[in-house]
Design a protein around this motif. Sequence first.
Motif, PDB file in Angstrom:
ATOM      1  N   LEU A  82       0.797  -1.175   0.146  1.00  0.00           N
ATOM      2  CA  LEU A  82       0.029  -0.094  -0.014  1.00  0.00           C
ATOM      3  C   LEU A  82       0.952   1.145   0.028  1.00  0.00           C
ATOM      4  CD1 LEU A  82      -2.668  -1.001   2.438  1.00  0.00           C
ATOM      5  CD2 LEU A  82      -3.057  -0.879  -0.088  1.00  0.00           C
ATOM      6  N   GLU A  83       2.171   1.132   0.357  1.00  0.00           N
ATOM      7  CA  GLU A  83       3.043   2.218   0.453  1.00  0.00           C
ATOM      8  C   GLU A  83       3.669   2.576  -0.857  1.00  0.00           C
ATOM      9  OE1 GLU A  83       7.480   3.561   2.508  1.00  0.00           O
ATOM     10  OE2 GLU A  83       6.280   1.969   3.366  1.00  0.00           O
ATOM     11  N   CYS A  84       3.915   1.378  -1.480  1.00  0.00           N
ATOM     12  CA  CYS A  84       4.726   1.490  -2.643  1.00  0.00           C
ATOM     13  C   CYS A  84       3.739   1.848  -3.953  1.00  0.00           C
ATOM     14  CB  CYS A  84       5.546   0.198  -2.907  1.00  0.00           C
ATOM     15  SG  CYS A  84       7.015   0.053  -1.860  1.00  0.00           S
ATOM     16  N   LYS A  85       2.599   1.231  -3.754  1.00  0.00           N
ATOM     17  CA  LYS A  85       1.582   1.158  -4.866  1.00  0.00           C
ATOM     18  C   LYS A  85       1.954   0.673  -6.162  1.00  0.00           C
ATOM     19  CE  LYS A  85      -1.929   4.258  -3.077  1.00  0.00           C
ATOM     20  NZ  LYS A  85      -1.548   4.324  -1.750  1.00  0.00           N
ATOM     21  N   PRO A  86       2.560  -0.438  -6.324  1.00  0.00           N
ATOM     22  CA  PRO A  86       2.907  -1.053  -7.676  1.00  0.00           C
ATOM     23  C   PRO A  86       1.815  -1.288  -8.438  1.00  0.00           C
ATOM     24  CG  PRO A  86       2.623  -2.985  -6.083  1.00  0.00           C
ATOM     25  CD  PRO A  86       2.549  -1.647  -5.307  1.00  0.00           C
ATOM     26  N   ASP A  87       2.124  -1.509  -9.673  1.00  0.00           N
ATOM     27  CA  ASP A  87       1.006  -1.650 -10.776  1.00  0.00           C
ATOM     28  C   ASP A  87       0.287  -2.973 -10.517  1.00  0.00           C
ATOM     29  OD1 ASP A  87       1.937   0.492 -12.988  1.00  0.00           O
ATOM     30  OD2 ASP A  87       3.751  -0.766 -12.715  1.00  0.00           O
ATOM     31  N   GLN A  88       0.792  -3.791 -10.010  1.00  0.00           N
ATOM     32  CA  GLN A  88       0.443  -5.280  -9.562  1.00  0.00           C
ATOM     33  C   GLN A  88       0.879  -5.929  -8.484  1.00  0.00           C
ATOM     34  OE1 GLN A  88      -0.651  -8.559 -12.625  1.00  0.00           O
ATOM     35  NE2 GLN A  88       1.562  -9.191 -12.022  1.00  0.00           N
ATOM     36  N   VAL A  89      -0.170  -6.438  -7.691  1.00  0.00           N
ATOM     37  CA  VAL A  89       0.676  -7.390  -6.647  1.00  0.00           C
ATOM     38  C   VAL A  89      -0.079  -8.758  -6.887  1.00  0.00           C
ATOM     39  CG1 VAL A  89      -1.635  -6.619  -5.044  1.00  0.00           C
ATOM     40  CG2 VAL A  89       0.366  -7.831  -3.859  1.00  0.00           C
ATOM     41  N   THR A  90       1.008  -9.913  -6.535  1.00  0.00           N
ATOM     42  CA  THR A  90       0.458 -11.143  -6.634  1.00  0.00           C
ATOM     43  C   THR A  90       0.781 -11.946  -5.173  1.00  0.00           C
ATOM     44  OG1 THR A  90       1.862 -11.167  -8.884  1.00  0.00           O
ATOM     45  CG2 THR A  90       1.293 -13.208  -7.894  1.00  0.00           C
ATOM     46  N   LEU A  91      -0.497 -12.331  -4.851  1.00  0.00           N
ATOM     47  CA  LEU A  91      -0.578 -13.154  -3.693  1.00  0.00           C
ATOM     48  C   LEU A  91       0.112 -14.301  -3.646  1.00  0.00           C
ATOM     49  CD1 LEU A  91      -3.884 -11.446  -2.541  1.00  0.00           C
ATOM     50  CD2 LEU A  91      -1.500 -10.615  -2.319  1.00  0.00           C
ATOM     51  N   VAL A  92       0.797 -14.685  -2.794  1.00  0.00           N
ATOM     52  CA  VAL A  92       1.575 -16.054  -2.657  1.00  0.00           C
ATOM     53  C   VAL A  92       1.346 -16.717  -1.357  1.00  0.00           C
ATOM     54  CG1 VAL A  92       3.540 -17.392  -3.455  1.00  0.00           C
ATOM     55  CG2 VAL A  92       3.043 -15.451  -4.623  1.00  0.00           C
ATOM     56  N   PRO A  93       1.015 -17.903  -1.340  1.00  0.00           N
ATOM     57  CA  PRO A  93       0.657 -18.444   0.035  1.00  0.00           C
ATOM     58  C   PRO A  93       2.045 -19.210   0.477  1.00  0.00           C
ATOM     59  CG  PRO A  93      -0.030 -19.996  -1.451  1.00  0.00           C
ATOM     60  CD  PRO A  93       0.358 -18.945  -2.218  1.00  0.00           C
ATOM     61  N   ASP A  94       3.359 -18.550   0.558  1.00  0.00           N
ATOM     62  CA  ASP A  94       4.395 -19.285   0.805  1.00  0.00           C
ATOM     63  C   ASP A  94       4.545 -19.015   2.302  1.00  0.00           C
ATOM     64  OD1 ASP A  94       4.689 -16.298   0.536  1.00  0.00           O
ATOM     65  OD2 ASP A  94       6.943 -16.468  -0.002  1.00  0.00           O
ATOM     66  N   ALA A  95       5.087 -20.283   3.148  1.00  0.00           N
ATOM     67  CA  ALA A  95       5.360 -20.196   4.358  1.00  0.00           C
ATOM     68  C   ALA A  95       6.676 -19.424   4.802  1.00  0.00           C
ATOM     69  CB  ALA A  95       5.386 -21.690   4.764  1.00  0.00           C
ATOM     70  N   ILE A  96       6.606 -19.026   5.950  1.00  0.00           N
ATOM     71  CA  ILE A  96       7.721 -18.195   6.483  1.00  0.00           C
ATOM     72  C   ILE A  96       8.808 -19.270   6.447  1.00  0.00           C
ATOM     73  CG2 ILE A  96       8.651 -17.053   8.723  1.00  0.00           C
ATOM     74  CD1 ILE A  96       6.236 -15.941   9.005  1.00  0.00           C
ATOM     75  N   GLY A  97       9.966 -18.737   6.062  1.00  0.00           N
ATOM     76  CA  GLY A  97      11.047 -19.618   5.803  1.00  0.00           C
ATOM     77  C   GLY A  97      11.473 -20.605   4.535  1.00  0.00           C
ATOM     78  N   ALA A  98      10.302 -20.480   4.030  1.00  0.00           N
ATOM     79  CA  ALA A  98      10.183 -21.482   2.650  1.00  0.00           C
ATOM     80  C   ALA A  98      11.503 -20.865   1.526  1.00  0.00           C
ATOM     81  CB  ALA A  98       9.042 -21.351   1.960  1.00  0.00           C
ATOM     82  N   ILE A  99      12.163 -21.757   1.070  1.00  0.00           N
ATOM     83  CA  ILE A  99      13.239 -21.454   0.162  1.00  0.00           C
ATOM     84  C   ILE A  99      12.594 -20.746  -1.236  1.00  0.00           C
ATOM     85  CG2 ILE A  99      15.178 -22.265  -1.410  1.00  0.00           C
ATOM     86  CD1 ILE A  99      15.470 -24.356   0.615  1.00  0.00           C
ATOM     87  N   THR A 100      11.623 -21.407  -1.568  1.00  0.00           N
ATOM     88  CA  THR A 100      10.696 -20.942  -2.582  1.00  0.00           C
ATOM     89  C   THR A 100       9.348 -21.374  -2.582  1.00  0.00           C
ATOM     90  OG1 THR A 100      10.777 -20.622  -4.995  1.00  0.00           O
ATOM     91  CG2 THR A 100      11.477 -22.979  -4.226  1.00  0.00           C
ATOM     92  N   SER A 101       8.554 -20.684  -3.416  1.00  0.00           N
ATOM     93  CA  SER A 101       7.057 -21.015  -3.438  1.00  0.00           C
ATOM     94  C   SER A 101       6.931 -22.405  -3.818  1.00  0.00           C
ATOM     95  CB  SER A 101       6.257 -20.153  -4.491  1.00  0.00           C
ATOM     96  OG  SER A 101       6.529 -18.691  -3.962  1.00  0.00           O
ATOM     97  N   SER A 102       5.897 -23.363  -3.109  1.00  0.00           N
ATOM     98  CA  SER A 102       5.797 -24.588  -3.422  1.00  0.00           C
ATOM     99  C   SER A 102       4.552 -24.928  -3.855  1.00  0.00           C
ATOM    100  CB  SER A 102       6.132 -25.382  -2.204  1.00  0.00           C
ATOM    101  OG  SER A 102       5.625 -24.951  -0.999  1.00  0.00           O
ATOM    102  N   ALA A 103       3.314 -24.184  -3.686  1.00  0.00           N
ATOM    103  CA  ALA A 103       2.081 -24.382  -4.216  1.00  0.00           C
ATOM    104  C   ALA A 103       1.204 -23.328  -4.237  1.00  0.00           C
ATOM    105  CB  ALA A 103       1.412 -25.016  -2.626  1.00  0.00           C
ATOM    106  N   GLY A 104       0.087 -23.335  -4.881  1.00  0.00           N
ATOM    107  CA  GLY A 104      -1.027 -22.259  -5.117  1.00  0.00           C
ATOM    108  C   GLY A 104      -1.729 -21.972  -3.790  1.00  0.00           C
ATOM    109  N   TRP A 105      -2.671 -21.103  -3.878  1.00  0.00           N
ATOM    110  CA  TRP A 105      -3.881 -20.891  -3.015  1.00  0.00           C
ATOM    111  C   TRP A 105      -4.846 -22.062  -2.953  1.00  0.00           C
ATOM    112  CZ3 TRP A 105      -3.689 -17.478   1.027  1.00  0.00           C
ATOM    113  CH2 TRP A 105      -2.830 -16.428   0.925  1.00  0.00           C
TER     114      TRP A 105
END
Length: 237
Positions: A82-105
Amino acid sequence: MTKLSVNINKIATLRNARGGNVPDLLKVAVDIQRFGGQGITIHPRPDERHIRYQDARDLKAVVTTEYNIEGNPQHNFIDLVLECKPDQVTLVPDAIGAITSSAGWDTIKNQEYLTEVIAEFQRNGIRTSIFVDPILEMIEGAKKTGTDRIELYTESFAHQYSLGNEKGIDPYTKAAVLANELGLGINAGHDLSLDNIKFFKENIPGLLEVSIGHALISEALYLGLDNTVNMYLNKLK
């Protein structure tokens, strides 16, 4: 033509390994756009192990194409977007500490939560996309959240394609057809590379954008960043 958004997390990882500002994340972002890249993607995580929250703020001033911020919509992330107001935000359900994303919502289980977060971003003029597996029920669930786009999680396709199984694209094609019917924009990302991007693009109707980081930066070590960006652009035509 499908847009190429370059994820620069790996540039930040390299910088952070030695401290200081080499390589210069902002300069790399500027150069990628100068080479023809049509967007810059970052995925800050709570531990700031690669992209720092201050990077997100600083990049706002130099990204002149499309600025996409990915992440799990926890409170700090929501505040940052909300501070940066990018053109797009992509919501990813990655766990804290995960190396990379591993599943969709799970867009059915998390429908109420996603709907609330998406509405807040849209009220602030930010286009929304949510990370989903190529499962028809999840695509239908995404539509009910009010999101503008989905981002297809492509790890499974990339793995099957590397094994010579071109049928691994089938669930993605079906998901894209449904998304088009529902009026959802389609993005894609994860393990897409110079080896598989052309085949993927040719089989996904209405593909608007791909976000590529790890493979592109790795390939650029051998091919050069300018050359690699333009090789992707040629394959996406």
